[in-house]
Design a protein around this motif. Structure first.
Motif, PDB file in Angstrom:
ATOM      1  N   ILE A  45       0.841  -1.193   0.000  1.00  0.00           N
ATOM      2  CA  ILE A  45       0.000   0.000   0.000  1.00  0.00           C
ATOM      3  C   ILE A  45       0.876   1.244   0.000  1.00  0.00           C
ATOM      4  O   ILE A  45       0.555   2.244  -0.651  1.00  0.00           O
ATOM      5  CB  ILE A  45      -0.958  -0.020   1.213  1.00  0.00           C
ATOM      6  N   LEU A  46       2.012   1.196   0.699  1.00  0.00           N
ATOM      7  CA  LEU A  46       2.920   2.351   0.664  1.00  0.00           C
ATOM      8  C   LEU A  46       3.477   2.550  -0.743  1.00  0.00           C
ATOM      9  O   LEU A  46       3.695   3.684  -1.182  1.00  0.00           O
ATOM     10  CB  LEU A  46       4.033   2.206   1.697  1.00  0.00           C
ATOM     11  N   ILE A  72       3.411  23.619  -2.826  1.00  0.00           N
ATOM     12  CA  ILE A  72       1.951  23.457  -2.648  1.00  0.00           C
ATOM     13  C   ILE A  72       1.471  22.208  -3.370  1.00  0.00           C
ATOM     14  O   ILE A  72       0.684  21.417  -2.834  1.00  0.00           O
ATOM     15  CB  ILE A  72       1.212  24.712  -3.167  1.00  0.00           C
ATOM     16  N   ALA A  73       1.953  22.020  -4.604  1.00  0.00           N
ATOM     17  CA  ALA A  73       1.551  20.842  -5.393  1.00  0.00           C
ATOM     18  C   ALA A  73       1.974  19.555  -4.701  1.00  0.00           C
ATOM     19  O   ALA A  73       1.249  18.552  -4.731  1.00  0.00           O
ATOM     20  CB  ALA A  73       2.176  20.923  -6.788  1.00  0.00           C
ATOM     21  N   PHE A  74       3.136  19.582  -4.062  1.00  0.00           N
ATOM     22  CA  PHE A  74       3.613  18.397  -3.348  1.00  0.00           C
ATOM     23  C   PHE A  74       2.666  18.025  -2.214  1.00  0.00           C
ATOM     24  O   PHE A  74       2.301  16.855  -2.054  1.00  0.00           O
ATOM     25  CB  PHE A  74       5.023  18.643  -2.813  1.00  0.00           C
ATOM     26  N   PHE A  75       2.276  18.998  -1.407  1.00  0.00           N
ATOM     27  CA  PHE A  75       1.392  18.697  -0.278  1.00  0.00           C
ATOM     28  C   PHE A  75      -0.012  18.313  -0.747  1.00  0.00           C
ATOM     29  O   PHE A  75      -0.668  17.468  -0.130  1.00  0.00           O
ATOM     30  CB  PHE A  75       1.347  19.881   0.687  1.00  0.00           C
ATOM     31  N   ILE A  76      -0.475  18.906  -1.842  1.00  0.00           N
ATOM     32  CA  ILE A  76      -1.768  18.487  -2.415  1.00  0.00           C
ATOM     33  C   ILE A  76      -1.679  17.032  -2.866  1.00  0.00           C
ATOM     34  O   ILE A  76      -2.580  16.226  -2.611  1.00  0.00           O
ATOM     35  CB  ILE A  76      -2.172  19.400  -3.595  1.00  0.00           C
ATOM     36  N   ALA A  77      -0.570  16.690  -3.549  1.00  0.00           N
ATOM     37  CA  ALA A  77      -0.363  15.313  -4.012  1.00  0.00           C
ATOM     38  C   ALA A  77      -0.311  14.350  -2.827  1.00  0.00           C
ATOM     39  O   ALA A  77      -0.857  13.244  -2.887  1.00  0.00           O
ATOM     40  CB  ALA A  77       0.920  15.230  -4.839  1.00  0.00           C
ATOM     41  N   MET A  78       0.338  14.762  -1.732  1.00  0.00           N
ATOM     42  CA  MET A  78       0.422  13.913  -0.554  1.00  0.00           C
ATOM     43  C   MET A  78      -0.960  13.664   0.051  1.00  0.00           C
ATOM     44  O   MET A  78      -1.318  12.526   0.382  1.00  0.00           O
ATOM     45  CB  MET A  78       1.346  14.542   0.490  1.00  0.00           C
ATOM     46  N   LEU A  79      -1.767  14.711   0.161  1.00  0.00           N
ATOM     47  CA  LEU A  79      -3.110  14.575   0.728  1.00  0.00           C
ATOM     48  C   LEU A  79      -4.003  13.694  -0.151  1.00  0.00           C
ATOM     49  O   LEU A  79      -4.748  12.839   0.359  1.00  0.00           O
ATOM     50  CB  LEU A  79      -3.747  15.956   0.909  1.00  0.00           C
ATOM     51  N   LEU A  80      -3.928  13.890  -1.472  1.00  0.00           N
ATOM     52  CA  LEU A  80      -4.738  13.076  -2.385  1.00  0.00           C
ATOM     53  C   LEU A  80      -4.272  11.616  -2.369  1.00  0.00           C
ATOM     54  O   LEU A  80      -5.091  10.696  -2.453  1.00  0.00           O
ATOM     55  CB  LEU A  80      -4.672  13.645  -3.806  1.00  0.00           C
ATOM     56  N   SER A  81      -2.960  11.415  -2.255  1.00  0.00           N
ATOM     57  CA  SER A  81      -2.437  10.054  -2.162  1.00  0.00           C
ATOM     58  C   SER A  81      -2.907   9.388  -0.872  1.00  0.00           C
ATOM     59  O   SER A  81      -3.266   8.198  -0.870  1.00  0.00           O
ATOM     60  CB  SER A  81      -0.904  10.090  -2.202  1.00  0.00           C
ATOM     61  N   PHE A  84      -6.510   8.387  -1.406  1.00  0.00           N
ATOM     62  CA  PHE A  84      -6.623   7.231  -2.296  1.00  0.00           C
ATOM     63  C   PHE A  84      -6.257   5.944  -1.565  1.00  0.00           C
ATOM     64  O   PHE A  84      -6.961   4.926  -1.670  1.00  0.00           O
ATOM     65  CB  PHE A  84      -5.706   7.421  -3.516  1.00  0.00           C
ATOM     66  N   CYS A  85      -5.166   5.976  -0.802  1.00  0.00           N
ATOM     67  CA  CYS A  85      -4.738   4.769  -0.080  1.00  0.00           C
ATOM     68  C   CYS A  85      -5.691   4.434   1.061  1.00  0.00           C
ATOM     69  O   CYS A  85      -5.865   3.253   1.388  1.00  0.00           O
ATOM     70  CB  CYS A  85      -3.320   4.952   0.444  1.00  0.00           C
ATOM     71  N   ALA A  86      -6.298   5.451   1.675  1.00  0.00           N
ATOM     72  CA  ALA A  86      -7.289   5.192   2.721  1.00  0.00           C
ATOM     73  C   ALA A  86      -8.473   4.419   2.148  1.00  0.00           C
ATOM     74  O   ALA A  86      -8.939   3.434   2.740  1.00  0.00           O
ATOM     75  CB  ALA A  86      -7.752   6.509   3.341  1.00  0.00           C
ATOM     76  N   ILE A  87      -8.935   4.848   0.976  1.00  0.00           N
ATOM     77  CA  ILE A  87     -10.044   4.150   0.310  1.00  0.00           C
ATOM     78  C   ILE A  87      -9.623   2.739  -0.097  1.00  0.00           C
ATOM     79  O   ILE A  87     -10.375   1.775   0.068  1.00  0.00           O
ATOM     80  CB  ILE A  87     -10.522   4.955  -0.923  1.00  0.00           C
ATOM     81  N   LEU A  88      -8.393   2.623  -0.627  1.00  0.00           N
ATOM     82  CA  LEU A  88      -7.874   1.303  -1.013  1.00  0.00           C
ATOM     83  C   LEU A  88      -7.791   0.383   0.197  1.00  0.00           C
ATOM     84  O   LEU A  88      -8.165  -0.797   0.131  1.00  0.00           O
ATOM     85  CB  LEU A  88      -6.494   1.460  -1.656  1.00  0.00           C
ATOM     86  N   SER A 203     -12.824  -0.501   9.675  1.00  0.00           N
ATOM     87  CA  SER A 203     -12.613   0.167   8.384  1.00  0.00           C
ATOM     88  C   SER A 203     -11.805   1.442   8.562  1.00  0.00           C
ATOM     89  O   SER A 203     -10.895   1.735   7.775  1.00  0.00           O
ATOM     90  CB  SER A 203     -13.964   0.495   7.732  1.00  0.00           C
ATOM     91  N   LEU A 204     -12.130   2.205   9.612  1.00  0.00           N
ATOM     92  CA  LEU A 204     -11.393   3.442   9.872  1.00  0.00           C
ATOM     93  C   LEU A 204      -9.934   3.150  10.215  1.00  0.00           C
ATOM     94  O   LEU A 204      -9.025   3.882   9.802  1.00  0.00           O
ATOM     95  CB  LEU A 204     -12.048   4.217  11.012  1.00  0.00           C
ATOM     96  N   THR A 205      -9.705   2.078  10.953  1.00  0.00           N
ATOM     97  CA  THR A 205      -8.333   1.698  11.305  1.00  0.00           C
ATOM     98  C   THR A 205      -7.513   1.421  10.057  1.00  0.00           C
ATOM     99  O   THR A 205      -6.367   1.871   9.928  1.00  0.00           O
ATOM    100  CB  THR A 205      -8.342   0.454  12.212  1.00  0.00           C
ATOM    101  N   PHE A 206      -8.085   0.669   9.115  1.00  0.00           N
ATOM    102  CA  PHE A 206      -7.388   0.398   7.859  1.00  0.00           C
ATOM    103  C   PHE A 206      -7.180   1.677   7.065  1.00  0.00           C
ATOM    104  O   PHE A 206      -6.132   1.866   6.424  1.00  0.00           O
ATOM    105  CB  PHE A 206      -8.173  -0.619   7.027  1.00  0.00           C
ATOM    106  N   ALA A 207      -8.168   2.578   7.092  1.00  0.00           N
ATOM    107  CA  ALA A 207      -8.047   3.833   6.352  1.00  0.00           C
ATOM    108  C   ALA A 207      -6.905   4.681   6.902  1.00  0.00           C
ATOM    109  O   ALA A 207      -6.068   5.190   6.150  1.00  0.00           O
ATOM    110  CB  ALA A 207      -9.366   4.605   6.426  1.00  0.00           C
TER     111      ALA A 207
END
Length: 306
Positions: A45-46, A72-81, A84-88, A203-207
């Motif tokens: 997952i990482l 700014i783009a880096f931190f946006i990318a980190m948050l979106l990643s 995405f991984c939380a949902i995965l 589910s929250l724990t996995f997220a």
């Protein structure tokens, strides 16, 4: 002869590496604390988080060379990643682990190994076997302080790791859902009787664990690049860190990660171990801890009533 400044440099490098291990180890220890099983897909997952962060950051950056926008783009990318991984992580738990909760203890473990192979081989098929460089969102020229070379990405790694660990600690100890997670970790049956939605908590724990793994993957990519199998060894060593600290204990995961990073960084030159064999230090430390204190440094010996 190794000088004091060199050892201080190794210590600094070890703290940076240990901060990454600690972030990833938190995912192992949180899942184990509630379900008492090891999610061996966590390392992959990482890897997914690192790929997601790389592609989102590259897309947002475009042809821009503006320094502020890059950060700014880096931190946006980190948050979106992280999202995405939380949902995965929640999806994997729902599909691969939830149906096996009442099965033999070996079944979810084998399922986790299967998910790990699916993610790593799927990434190799989609993105190829070659590694990709994660561009720095800033000038990474080292800063010299009293003979120590400190790079901006080391500062970023430690700062982000500390912030994430503090936020997680506050969340677990102070919020309603965090208290529900602690209660579920102690006794699922009693938690359900008290009105806690155990499925939601799991589910929250996995997220949360998967989101932290995404951050760890992005920070690790600065040093190790991004490739399909990057999560295998990094994930295993983070698991070792969780065991050293006391798996199931959040503070233990943080401590174990930092200790392992420092051991690897200082132990290799101190013992004369070639850098190519540095991974042996982690597993040697694991064996010693299991022999001396099987529950880990901050782990507690829990007796089961029969």
């Amino acid at each position: 002869m190794t000088t004091l400044i060199q050892y201080l440099q190794y210590l600094l490098n070890g703290i940076t590496l240990g901060a990454i291990y600690a972030l990833i180890a938190l995912g192992y220890t949180m899942v184990y604390g509630i379900l008492k099983f090891i999610n061996f897909a966590h390392g992959d997952i990482l890897m997914v988080g690192a790929y997601a962060g790389l592609f989102i950051f590259t897309f947002l950056l475009g042809e821009s060379t503006n320094a502020a926008w890059m950060l700014i783009a880096f931190f946006i990318a980190m948050l979106l990643s992280m999202a995405f991984c939380a949902i995965l992580g929640m999806f994997i738990e729902r599909v691969a682990y939830k149906p096996l909760r009442n099965a033999n203890r070996l079944a979810p473990l084998l399922s986790a190994i299967g998910v790990s192979f699916i993610l790593s081989n799927g990434a190799a098929w989609l993105f190829g076997a070659q590694s990709r460089r994660f561009p720095y969102p800033f000038d990474d020229t080292p800063i010299s302080i009293a003979g120590l070379a400190i790079t901006p990405h080391q500062i970023l790694t430690v700062l982000v790791s500390v912030v994430m660990m503090v936020v997680l600690t506050v969340f677990v100890n102070k919020t309603r859902m965090g208290k529900a997670m602690r209660a579920t970790s102690l006794d699922q049956s009693t938690s359900e009787l008290m009105g806690i939605d155990v499925n939601k908590v799991i589910s929250l724990t996995f997220a949360v664990g998967s989101a932290l793994a995404a951050v760890g993957g992005i920070l690790a990519a600065f040093d190790f690049r991004v490739y399909a199998s990057m999560g295998t060894m990094t994930g295993l060593k983070a698991f070792v860190a969780a065991v050293i600290g006391g798996i199931g204990n959040i503070q233990g995961a943080m401590l174990g990660g930092l200790l392992l990073g420092i051991l690897e960084s200082i132990g290799a030159p101190l013992l004369g171990i070639p850098s190519a064999l540095r991974d042996t230090i982690a597993f040697a430390a694991l064996i010693i801890i299991l022999l001396v204190k099987p529950d880990g440094i901050l782990g507690k010996n829990e007796r089961e009533k029969v």
